[in-house]
Design an enzyme around this catalytic site. Structure first.
Site, PDB file in Angstrom:
ATOM      1  CB  CYS A 139      -0.925   0.045   1.222  1.00 31.74           C
ATOM      2  SG  CYS A 139      -1.720  -1.528   1.607  1.00 31.74           S
ATOM      3  CB  CYS A 194      -0.622   4.097  -3.993  1.00 35.56           C
ATOM      4  SG  CYS A 194      -0.395   3.299  -5.590  1.00 35.56           S
ATOM      5  CG  HIS A 195      -2.568   4.680  -0.018  1.00 32.98           C
ATOM      6  ND1 HIS A 195      -3.626   5.480  -0.357  1.00 32.98           N
ATOM      7  CD2 HIS A 195      -2.798   3.480  -0.590  1.00 32.98           C
ATOM      8  CE1 HIS A 195      -4.492   4.783  -1.092  1.00 32.98           C
ATOM      9  NE2 HIS A 195      -3.995   3.565  -1.246  1.00 32.98           N
ATOM     10  CG  MET A 202      -8.401   0.249  -3.630  1.00 28.90           C
ATOM     11  SD  MET A 202      -6.933   0.398  -2.594  1.00 28.90           S
ATOM     12  CE  MET A 202      -7.466  -0.583  -1.184  1.00 28.90           C
ATOM     13  CG  HIS A 214       9.552   6.252 -12.121  1.00 33.45           C
ATOM     14  ND1 HIS A 214       9.495   5.848 -10.814  1.00 33.45           N
ATOM     15  CD2 HIS A 214       9.927   5.156 -12.823  1.00 33.45           C
ATOM     16  CE1 HIS A 214       9.830   4.570 -10.725  1.00 33.45           C
ATOM     17  NE2 HIS A 214      10.097   4.128 -11.940  1.00 33.45           N
ATOM     18  CG  HIS A 227       8.448   2.765 -17.048  1.00 29.71           C
ATOM     19  ND1 HIS A 227       9.603   2.102 -17.392  1.00 29.71           N
ATOM     20  CD2 HIS A 227       8.411   2.769 -15.689  1.00 29.71           C
ATOM     21  CE1 HIS A 227      10.232   1.720 -16.285  1.00 29.71           C
ATOM     22  NE2 HIS A 227       9.517   2.107 -15.238  1.00 29.71           N
TER      23      HIS A 227
END
Ligand code: DHE
Length: 585
Positions: free
Chosen positions: A84, A87-88, A125, A364, A407
């Protein structure tokens, strides 16, 4: 021999969203998304694997806290960090996903969290419950876990770093000239991801010269400017420096620069070759400048600070790609969540000068254009490319790629017959390849614009590659849900691109050529040899199954060799010494 010419496909790859939109409604069952395992982009988010091993305690209990044993809390923390936090955020304050701090989760309540974890959301999610990743008991555990205060992982400053720093062979005890007969410029350092090792493979006869232990879930290799030192970083932030001049090359120094990390680089500016190394960490959010001969940590800089546009404080902006400038004595440091690119001047570490460029959030990976003057990097969750002039240290452009989740790896530079010099990126979220013009002098109308978008095998692409001596552009589709697609590579002949017709490609069945009977290997990251005559691909299988490296003749596109060895466990990234140190891509 089985090369197929493919019909052009324009199919969008569904499910690219990385973000978790924590909507207030709870109609989860109605708009139940497809199994998240089919979604390349959302499965490709950081997994804080080392943090997941931390031993934690339940932070100060409050009277109305849900009941949770220490063992349950530990289990919840491990799952949270590994699945998790990407992302969070480690501290649950939000990154591409929404914040999940108790002030938010307590308002939502247990049942909402339970449903959300079970069914996921169409916005990205994962449906942890219905996909079978979490049992009903674990969903319950995670819903309760999120109602509690998050544990805060430890900082990692100079005392902690020095405690991990080891000089295995002191500089004065190292050879003064190359003591082996290895052709080190054509050596490949191959990441063996799950065994925490790198394989050094001869680029001419494909023999495995040696296999060396490095960090846990080893990630990338970079080469010092002289070509002597190979520097490898693992996800556990352990950096290992290998001396390629020794009779039998091996580690000469190591250090841990944090708890979780992904990037490392060395100084390349004239006069500073091999002088400094730099590592960038995910946790704690920081970069560290080290001595280039011993890895002694010299300067630690936190990246905590304010998001470039909203000026809202972010407690854990991760360090993503780091490149060494060829134009100035500087490192280029991508700070992901605050959207800043730092140009860190290493001429005077005591009076450190840093130019901070406002770029875009979720920076990134990226690479240099063919002149090495411009740095082009993806703000992947914003579908944008940011261009920096490393000569003037200024932002040049921010361009929408027109695809989903670019990417590029380091990208691919070639001369387009119509648009002149361009740099390419593929996308995780769809099958498009975008070309951005990189020649402001010769082709000013095309500079920093997407001049062409065309389509390759499918979504889930991670890397593109070409070489100045090649007319081919290779595009992988590693995370595509279709097994055959993810085991294949698209090859474009760039000399036939005319700016009007959709470029055609041939499909190389790399996975099939590897002849692996067991498992579902994915093909990842094309990498050229030094001469630009061969391309190597990793055929990346599960760690208990056979993997391989497939070598293709760039001229004929025919299979040249399959490198197999029981020691080649989960090969992924491959770093040709010459191409990596000279930024040839
Ligand atoms: Fe990577 C580069 C981060 C997963 C293979 N990867 C990078 C860079 C970053 C990054 C920031 C740029 C480094 C630089 O240039 O300084 N990678 C991450 C993640 O956060 C992510 C998404 C999830 C994670 O938890 O680590 C992730 N990466 C992977 C993989 O699963 C890959 C495919 C296989 C593996 O070995 O881990 C993978 N990443 C690579 C490779 C590069 C890379 C091969 C270097 C490409 C190059 O050509 O230089």
């Amino acid at each position: 021999m089985n090369i197929q010419t493919q019909p052009v496909r324009r199919v969008l790859f569904v499910g690219a969203a990385l973000a978790l939109a924590l909507s207030a409604g709870s109609a989860f069952a109605q708009d139940k998304p497809k199994d998240h395992a089919d979604d390349a982009a959302s499965s490709y988010v950081p997994s804080m694997t080392t943090l997941g091993e931390l031993q934690v305690e339940i932070p100060g209990r409050k009277a109305d806290d849900p009941v949770m044993t220490a063992e349950e809390f530990q289990r919840g923390t491990k799952f949270y960090f590994e699945r998790c936090a990407g992302c969070h955020g480690v501290l649950r304050k939000g990154a591409t996903g929404k914040p999940l701090t108790p002030d938010v989760t307590r308002k939502l309540g247990y049942q909402h969290l339970h449903d959300f974890i079970t069914y996921g959301s169409p916005a990205g999610m994962p449906n942890w419950g219905t996909s079978g990743d979490l049992s009903e008991a674990d969903v319950d555990l995670m819903a309760r876990y999120l109602l509690l205060e998050p544990p805060v992982p430890p900082e990692f400053g100079m005392p902690e770093m020095l405690a991990t720093w080891k000089v295995i062979v002191a500089p004065e005890d190292r050879p003064t000239k190359k003591m082996n007969d290895w052709a080190i410029d054509n050596l490949f350092s191959v990441t063996l991801r799950d065994s925490g090792e790198v394989a050094l493979i001869d680029g001419a006869d494909y023999s495995i010269k040696t296999i060396l232990k490095t960090g846990y879930a080893v990630h990338i290799s970079r080469i010092s400017a002289s070509g002597r030192y190979l520097i490898v970083i693992g996800r556990d932030a352990k950096i290992v420096m290998i001396d390629l001049w020794m009779e039998t090359p091996g580690p000469v120094a190591e250090v841990k620069i944090g708890v979780e990390a992904r990037s490392v680089e060395t100084s390349k500016y004239e006069g500073y070759e091999d002088k400094y190394a730099i590592g960038g960490a995910y946790w704690p959010p920081q970069y560290v400048i080290m001595d280039g001969n011993t890895l002694e940590p010299l300067k630690i800089k936190s990246t905590r600070g304010y998001i470039y546009d909203e000026q809202v404080y972010h407690p854990e902006p991760r360090v993503a790609a780091i490149l060494a400038s060829h134009y100035r004595p500087e490192f280029l440091v991508n700070v992901k969540e605050t959207g800043k690119i730092l140009m860190v001047d290493y001429t005077d570490l005591k009076n450190l000068k840093t130019t901070e460029i406002e770029a875009e959030r979720f920076l990134h990976d990226g690479g240099l254009d063919s002149t090495h003057r411009y740095f082009i990097t993806a703000a992947n969750a914003r579908n944008k490319l940011v261009v920096i002039d490393t000569k003037t240290d200024k932002l040049v452009a921010i361009t929408d790629t027109e695809g989903l989740t670019p990417h590029p790896g380091r990208g691919a530079n070639f001369i387009h017959p119509v648009y002149g010099p361009v740099w390419a990126t593929s996308h995780l979220g769809d099958d498009s390849v975008a070309l951005i013009g990189t020649d402001p002098e010769g082709h000013p109308d095309n500079a920093w614009k997407i001049v062409s978008t065309f389509y390759a095998l499918g979504g889930g692409s991670l890397f593109v590659k070409t070489h100045p001596n090649s007319k081919h552009l290779y595009v992988d589709a590693t995370l595509n849900p279709d097994a055959e697609t993810s085991a294949s590579v698209a090859v474009f002949d760039v000399t036939t691109m005319n700016g009007e017709d959709e470029p055609e490609y041939v499909t190389l069945p790399i996975g099939e050529w590897a002849g692996i009977a067991d498992g579902q290997p994915r093909v990842v990251q094309p990498e050229f040899n030094q001469a630009g005559t061969e391309v190597w691909f990793s055929v990346w299988n599960a760690k208990d199954k056979e993997s391989a490296i497939v070598v293709v003749d760039d001229k004929t596109l025919e299979l040249k060799a399959v490198i197999k060895d029981p020691r080649l466990i989960t090969p992924t990234g491959k770093f040709n010494v010459f191409n990596t140190r000279k930024d040839v891509y």
